[in-house]
Write an enzyme that holds these catalytic residues in place. Structure first.
Site, PDB file in Angstrom:
ATOM      1  N   THR A 106       0.836  -1.196   0.000  1.00 27.84           N
ATOM      2  CA  THR A 106       0.000   0.000   0.000  1.00 27.84           C
ATOM      3  C   THR A 106       0.874   1.251   0.000  1.00 27.84           C
ATOM      4  O   THR A 106       0.639   2.186  -0.768  1.00 27.84           O
ATOM      5  CB  THR A 106      -0.930   0.013   1.233  1.00 27.84           C
ATOM      6  N   GLN A 149       0.200  -9.474  -6.001  1.00 23.61           N
ATOM      7  CA  GLN A 149      -0.254 -10.867  -6.073  1.00 23.61           C
ATOM      8  C   GLN A 149       0.600 -11.726  -6.989  1.00 23.61           C
ATOM      9  O   GLN A 149       0.352 -12.929  -7.096  1.00 23.61           O
ATOM     10  CB  GLN A 149      -1.719 -10.928  -6.529  1.00 23.61           C
ATOM     11  N   HIS A 194       4.439  -9.995   2.683  1.00 30.99           N
ATOM     12  CA  HIS A 194       3.609 -10.970   3.389  1.00 30.99           C
ATOM     13  C   HIS A 194       2.724 -11.803   2.481  1.00 30.99           C
ATOM     14  O   HIS A 194       2.014 -12.682   2.939  1.00 30.99           O
ATOM     15  CB  HIS A 194       2.790 -10.288   4.492  1.00 30.99           C
ATOM     16  N   CYS A 220     -10.058  -6.250   2.212  1.00 28.61           N
ATOM     17  CA  CYS A 220     -10.119  -4.811   2.429  1.00 28.61           C
ATOM     18  C   CYS A 220     -11.513  -4.264   2.154  1.00 28.61           C
ATOM     19  O   CYS A 220     -11.829  -3.155   2.558  1.00 28.61           O
ATOM     20  CB  CYS A 220      -9.113  -4.111   1.542  1.00 28.61           C
TER      21      CYS A 220
END
Lengths: 317, 408
Positions: free
Chosen positions: B73, B182, B206, B330
């Site tokens: 982000t 991704q 992560h 999200c």
């Protein structure tokens, strides 16, 4: 990489490397002025020395009679060094007068330099300036009292902006103003700053910030690169309406290009046309052909350029 | 009860090798990498080695083209705001897609509030992006194109290589960014080969078995972008803040593992996903695979169960120890169905009933077996409660049939 050098540049370089008479390679022992610029780490370095005919009473009236250089650098760095010495000797200048020689004078003497090589001429002017300061110290001449700005020291002191070439903010500010540098590529071409890792281009306090502070916000973004926006202005096809332009391309593709591709079991589809950019997709046998990219450029684009508008670019979708 | 973790697009477990590699930097190697004394040399060199390794694993880019961030982000924010802040008045147009992760989507919306003009490219019913839409959207004042590499909800992969090329051939001054959160570690990323037209690429640790709290942004040399997080001289002044040494080491280790084991892992994961998909579709009526017609990540299975609601599915799965998600984690806070499924015009009867399974190399065939056992029952349980379902014939009630065709 090869550069487009002037005949003069090439000749000065060849003369220098062959040690022809009248060239200036070397170093004056016990010189009256010595100036250095650059370093091996930066890719070029110049050690410039000169000898004067001393005036018996007034050092300011000393006259430079000989200049010599040792240069580590490319063709144009060596030619620029030659040019510097030739300009100095031909002019019969006093050291103070010699300060008037600019990098542009060196460029002119060389009958031009490629943009990417302007820094070679700057190096010459910098070394000359350093040598004159050295002469002034030795001869006890107070340059400041003569109204000459002693700015050279700035180069050593101040916040480092370009780490790769070790260039400081005060130095870059002076150069941007003196040489009228307006864009990052111009800075890089002139003094190399930002030419290696490029991380100082848009960093806070980096090159773009210095440019903005000195010249104000730049008028257009990405000005250093060609853009569709600028290409749009004066197209010959501007006389045609977008409809007519598209029709013209369709006609050439239908009449001349498609029949050729069909012979090989292929076809072509126009996906879109924007200004002079024609987006196409190859079909049939052509789509999977290893030479599809070549076909697009050599057949489709070439024919459209020849038959319709030389500014057409074909983009494979 | 054993936990079956099938939500790897949300986050992944930290690989044991990764944990081992990072621990020393939480222990004795605690020094600030910017410090001058000898003990600080270890952390400093660890960052430098991680940067070199990541640069190599992304196709052999320059190490200084890799900036470490706290997450994807942050990397996306840095990319979009960074390019917007470097642009002059002549470039005010941004192109992105309607199916981006909120870390791009909402930044783009914020930029539009700041006066930039943003085009959101649509996708088709399989979630695919038509290059014609991109071509049509390109304008002389386009400054940035940000298109994700693969969708986090459906796993649909966009052909970023050719889309980036189209943009750069049209106008090399346009910056191309891709959110590859991704795909890094799952698909080959060659920024000097197929992806050479991509100027900026974001990803996080992560999603590939490194801990949460580290990400990276690739910024190709010469890309006009101003820093967003300003502070010290770290990352050449382009991202201030003391480096998260341990997690940066973890990121490089995790990427190295992902790349070196890629072929084996991909085969394993593809087998598990394909089995899960094939057998669920065979066992459950009116089960829709979202993105089925498109190229998809091999680990992702996004299902829509018509006439039931996803949250109830997740709750029951959880009771069996199975972790999955419904749409993007999200977007789960909002009551609206996923923006991705809506962009794909998935019927409302299905959009609300979406479930995403996303696998990793740590999943096993036994786990898939277990999901296959319980999932059909879970769906049947909920359909029994559904006002739209005819349980006698195990099909929608006649009066609800038309809803299947009402596009979201």
């Amino acid at each position: 990489m090869t550069w487009e050098y002037s005949e003069k540049t090439k000749q000065l370089f060849m003369d220098a490397v062959h040690g022809k008479a009248g060239t200036h390679l070397g170093e004056i022992v016990d010189p009256d002025g010595l100036g250095e610029h650059g370093s091996i780490a930066c890719g070029d370095a110049l050690r410039f020395t000169f000898r004067v005919e001393r005036h018996p009473s007034d050092p300011i009236q000393d006259r430079i009679v000989e200049g010599r250089y040792l240069t580590f650098g490319c063709t144009s760095a060596i030619a620029a060094s030659e040019a510097l010495c030739a300009l100095i000797e031909q002019g019969g200048y006093t050291p103070i007068q010699a300060l008037k020689i600019t990098n542009q004078d060196i460029v002119d003497y060389l009958e031009g330099l490629p943009e990417q090589k302007i820094h070679c001429s700057v190096m010459g002017a910098e070394a000359l300036e350093a040598a004159v300061f050295n002469w002034a110290q030795k001869r006890g001449v107070d340059l400041h009292a003569l109204g000459i700005d002693i700015t050279r020291q700035e180069q050593e002191e101040g916040r480092l902006v370009c780490k790769c070439f070790g260039l400081t903010e005060p130095y870059l500010r002076r150069k941007i103003s003196e040489l009228g540098l307006r864009t990052i590529p111009e800075i890089t071409n002139a003094v190399k700053a930002g030419g290696a890792c490029m991380s100082c281009h848009y960093a806070p306090g980096g090159l773009q910030d210095l440019l903005n502070e000195i010249w104000g916000q730049r008028p257009v973004a990405f000005g250093e690169q060609p853009s569709a926006a600028s290409a749009q202005v004066d197209l010959p096809s501007a006389q045609l309406s977008p409809y007519q332009f598209a029709k013209g391309i369709e006609r050439i593709i239908a009449e001349e290009i498609r029949p050729r591709l069909k012979q090989d079991g292929g076809d072509i589809e126009i996906i879109d046309i924007k200004d002079t950019l024609v987006y196409c997709q190859l079909r049939g046998a052509c789509a999977t052909c290893a030479g599809a990219g070549q076909t697009m450029k050599m057949v489709v684009e070439q024919l459209l350029k020849e038959r319709f508008d030389e500014r057409i670019r074909v983009i494979t979708v | 009860m054993n936990v079956i973790y099938a939500d790897n697009n949300a986050t992944t477990q930290v690989a044991p090798e990764v944990l081992a590699a990072l621990l020393p930097y939480l222990g004795e190697q605690y020094f600030n990498p910017s410090s001058m004394y000898e003990p600080a040399r270890g952390p400093k060199q660890a960052i430098s080695a991680a940067r070199v390794a990541i640069a190599r694993l992304l196709g052999g880019v320059q190490p200084d083209e890799i900036l470490f961030t706290s997450c994807a982000t942050e990397a996306n924010n840095a990319a979009l705001f960074g390019v917007a802040r470097a642009a002059g008045p002549g470039r005010r147009h941004i192109i992105t897609t309607a199916v981006e992760h909120p870390a791009v989507l909402n930044v783009a919306k914020e930029l539009s509030r700041e006066g930039f003009d943003v085009t959101f490219l649509p996708v088709d019913e399989a979630g695919r992006l038509d290059p014609r839409e991109l071509i049509r959207a390109l304008r002389p004042d386009t400054m940035l194109v940000s298109i994700m590499h693969a969708n986090n909800e459906t796993g649909v992969v966009f052909a970023i290589e050719s889309l980036a090329r189209l943009v750069k051939e049209t106008d090399p001054a346009i910056v191309v960014h891709t959110d590859a959160t991704q795909t890094v570690g799952k698909l080959p990323i060659d920024l000097c080969g197929g992806m050479r037209h991509v100027d900026m690429l974001s990803f996080s640790g992560h999603k590939l078995h490194a801990p949460k709290g580290v990400g990276a942004l690739f910024v190709r040399r010469g890309t006009p972008s101003r820093p967003v997080q300003i502070g010290g001289h770290q990352e050449s002044g382009r991202r201030g803040g003391t480096e998260n040494v341990a997690f940066i080491v973890a990121l490089a280790t995790a990427l190295d593992l992902a790349v070196s084991g890629h072929e084996r892992d991909e085969q394993h994961i593809r087998y598990l996903r394909d089995r899960l998909e094939r057998e669920l579709v065979a066992r459950i009526p009116l089960l829709q695979v979202n993105g089925a017609g498109a190229e998809r990540l091999v680990n992702t299975l996004n299902l829509s169960c018509h006439f039931i609601e996803g949250e109830g599915i997740l709750y029951q799965l959880s009771a069996h120890g199975i972790c999955a998600s419904s749409g993007s984690a999200c977007t789960s806070g909002s009551l609206e169905p996923s923006h991705v499924l809506r962009a794909m015009k998935v019927p409302f009867t299905a959009a609300h009933g979406s479930v995403r399974f996303s696998l990793s190399r740590f999943n096993t065939d036994e786990e898939i077996e277990r999901i296959l056992e319980v999932f059909p029952t879970i769906v049947a349980n909920l359909r029994r409660l559904s006002p739209y379902w005819d349980n006698e014939h195990d099909r929608p009630r006649p009066e609800a049939e038309h809803m299947l065709h009402e596009r979201g």
